[in-house]
Write a protein that holds these residues in place. Structure first.
Motif, short mmCIF file in Angstrom:
data_model
loop_
_atom_site.label_atom_id
_atom_site.label_comp_id
_atom_site.label_asym_id
_atom_site.label_seq_id
_atom_site.Cartn_x
_atom_site.Cartn_y
_atom_site.Cartn_z
N TRP A 243 0.85 -1.18 0.00
CA TRP A 243 0.00 0.00 0.00
C TRP A 243 0.89 1.24 0.00
O TRP A 243 1.86 1.31 0.75
CB TRP A 243 -0.89 0.04 1.23
CG TRP A 243 -2.13 -0.81 1.09
CD1 TRP A 243 -2.30 -2.08 1.54
CD2 TRP A 243 -3.35 -0.43 0.45
NE1 TRP A 243 -3.56 -2.53 1.22
CE2 TRP A 243 -4.23 -1.54 0.56
CE3 TRP A 243 -3.79 0.73 -0.19
CZ2 TRP A 243 -5.52 -1.52 0.04
CZ3 TRP A 243 -5.08 0.76 -0.71
CH2 TRP A 243 -5.93 -0.35 -0.60
N ILE A 244 0.56 2.20 -0.85
CA ILE A 244 1.23 3.50 -0.86
C ILE A 244 0.20 4.54 -0.42
O ILE A 244 -0.87 4.65 -1.01
CB ILE A 244 1.76 3.87 -2.26
CG1 ILE A 244 2.71 2.78 -2.77
CG2 ILE A 244 2.43 5.23 -2.23
CD1 ILE A 244 3.97 2.61 -1.97
N ASP A 245 0.52 5.28 0.64
CA ASP A 245 -0.42 6.27 1.18
C ASP A 245 -0.80 7.32 0.14
O ASP A 245 0.01 7.70 -0.72
CB ASP A 245 0.21 7.00 2.36
CG ASP A 245 0.28 6.17 3.60
OD1 ASP A 245 -0.23 5.03 3.60
OD2 ASP A 245 0.88 6.63 4.60
N ALA A 246 -2.02 7.81 0.23
CA ALA A 246 -2.38 9.04 -0.48
C ALA A 246 -1.63 10.19 0.16
O ALA A 246 -1.32 10.17 1.36
CB ALA A 246 -3.88 9.27 -0.39
N TYR A 247 -1.32 11.22 -0.62
CA TYR A 247 -0.65 12.38 -0.03
C TYR A 247 -1.61 13.12 0.89
O TYR A 247 -1.29 13.45 2.03
CB TYR A 247 -0.11 13.31 -1.12
CG TYR A 247 0.70 14.45 -0.54
CD1 TYR A 247 2.02 14.26 -0.16
CD2 TYR A 247 0.13 15.71 -0.32
CE1 TYR A 247 2.76 15.28 0.41
CE2 TYR A 247 0.86 16.73 0.23
CZ TYR A 247 2.17 16.52 0.60
OH TYR A 247 2.89 17.53 1.17
N TRP A 248 -2.82 13.41 0.38
CA TRP A 248 -3.85 14.01 1.21
C TRP A 248 -4.72 12.89 1.75
O TRP A 248 -5.40 12.20 1.01
CB TRP A 248 -4.71 15.00 0.41
CG TRP A 248 -3.95 16.18 -0.14
CD1 TRP A 248 -3.91 16.58 -1.44
CD2 TRP A 248 -3.18 17.14 0.59
NE1 TRP A 248 -3.14 17.70 -1.58
CE2 TRP A 248 -2.67 18.08 -0.36
CE3 TRP A 248 -2.84 17.30 1.93
CZ2 TRP A 248 -1.85 19.15 0.02
CZ3 TRP A 248 -2.03 18.36 2.29
CH2 TRP A 248 -1.56 19.27 1.34
N THR A 249 -4.71 12.70 3.04
CA THR A 249 -5.47 11.64 3.68
C THR A 249 -6.78 12.21 4.23
O THR A 249 -7.09 13.39 4.04
CB THR A 249 -4.66 11.02 4.82
OG1 THR A 249 -4.43 12.01 5.83
CG2 THR A 249 -3.31 10.51 4.31
N GLU A 250 -7.53 11.38 4.93
CA GLU A 250 -8.79 11.85 5.53
C GLU A 250 -8.53 12.98 6.52
O GLU A 250 -9.39 13.83 6.74
CB GLU A 250 -9.49 10.69 6.23
CG GLU A 250 -10.19 9.74 5.27
CD GLU A 250 -11.03 8.71 6.00
OE1 GLU A 250 -12.25 8.67 5.76
OE2 GLU A 250 -10.45 7.95 6.79
#
Length: 339
Positions: A243-250
């Protein structure tokens, strides 16, 4: 030299319509904007690469607005191959929003682009070819690619959303062995495989495994990237997955203004990242994630500005920020670099 990325996606002038659940007009109207999946993919790559390393055919009708021409040229005239079509209109589409449902409708005839259109142009034989279409049309695209025995591009296939339905799965299975990288979003992936919605990390991972089992990539050496919004992106091949994180998260949801074109720009950024990382698909996905982060911050395309430092070196910023700064921040978040 051939560019790193060429997209077969179209250039579109987008118009917008907003309605409530009962179909009554709401909200403020937006002016016509630059759109099209190909355009967003090109900008996603351009965030990292000089204009001459990115390429796209833009079909211009008699009505092509001067203001849009100026905006495109500001990103670098070298990246656009304009084709004039006298007596026609530029491709236009309506993006309609009714409650939570988003609709898309062409207002003018489409002018499709195929690999044959690149022959004899400055866009011929790019290192990476991006295309957005139905699975059956993907087979036609790959047939044209294979017809050139001297061209072996990395192929990035993005299934068109309205054809991500179970009845298209047989056509997709047919073309998968010819594709280097398959990248639907999470909802599209589950829909193609008749899996339950809404997506969860476990169902996304299962979908990735199924696509790999169906034979992505010649001799099983392909990759699947399922783009999953605030959850990030799941990247998998037969040896590894992550998994690669989104740059803008919740936690940063207020930064996300409009997700139109986010997936397209992600894949343009991926193509750039493949060049800059020696084709490391996992590292390249970080570049893709940063590209998408700039696209979602506003309606339409991000803003490019140039500054010159004291020694006279020019630097580019997007939305007044540095892509490399965001890349380093994302790498630190994932434990890939330290201070």
């Amino acid at each position: 030299m051939a560019p790193q990325l060429v997209t077969l996606g179209m250039f579109i002038i987008d118009t917008f319509e907003y309605q409530d659940e009962d179909g009554n007009p709401i909200g403020r109207s937006l002016p016509s904007q630059i759109g099209g999946g190909g355009t967003y993919a090109s900008i996603g790559a351009r965030i990292w690469l000089p204009a001459e390393k990115v390429g796209m055919i833009v079909d211009r009708g008699d009505d092509f607005p001067a203001a849009i021409q100026e905006k495109l040229d500001a990103f670098g005239e070298e990246m656009w191959l304009f084709r004039n079509n006298p007596g026609t209109e530029t491709t236009r589409a309506l993006n309609s929003y009714r409650g939570d449902h988003r609709g898309f409708q062409y207002l003018t005839p489409r002018i499709r682009i195929t690999p044959k259109d690149l022959i004899g142009t400055i866009l011929e034989r790019p290192a990476t070819l991006h295309f957005i279409c139905s699975p059956s049309r993907a087979s036609a695209v790959m047939s044209e690619v294979q017809a050139d025995s001297d061209w072996k591009p990395i192929t990035v296939y993005e299934p068109i959303p309205d054809r991500c339905v179970p009845k298209e799965l047989p056509a997709l299975i047919k073309v998968l062995p010819l594709i280097s990288i398959l990248s639907p979003n999470a909802e599209e992936a589950l829909s193609l495989l008749s899996m339950p919605q809404p997506p969860t990390k476990s169902t996304i991972e299962e979908a990735c495994r199924k696509f790999l089992d169906l034979g992505v990539g010649d001799d099983g050496h392909g990759h699947v990237i399922i783009r999953s919004g605030h959850m990030g992106a799941f990247v998998a091949n037969r040896e590894r997955s992550a998994w690669i994180d989104a740059y803008w998260t919740e936690q940063n949801a207020e930064k996300v203004v409009d997700v139109t074109g986010a997936g397209n720009s992600f894949l343009g950024g991926l193509a750039a990242g493949l060049l800059m990382t020696g084709e490391d698909i996992f590292e390249a996905t970080l570049y893709a994630t940063v590209s998408a982060s700039f696209v979602v911050e506003q309606f339409g395309l991000p803003t490019l500005t140039r500054t010159i430092d004291e020694p006279g070196t020019e630097h580019e910023q997007w939305n007044e920020d540095s892509p490399r700064r965001r890349l380093k921040e994302l790498q630190k978040r994932l434990g890939m670099v330290t201070d």
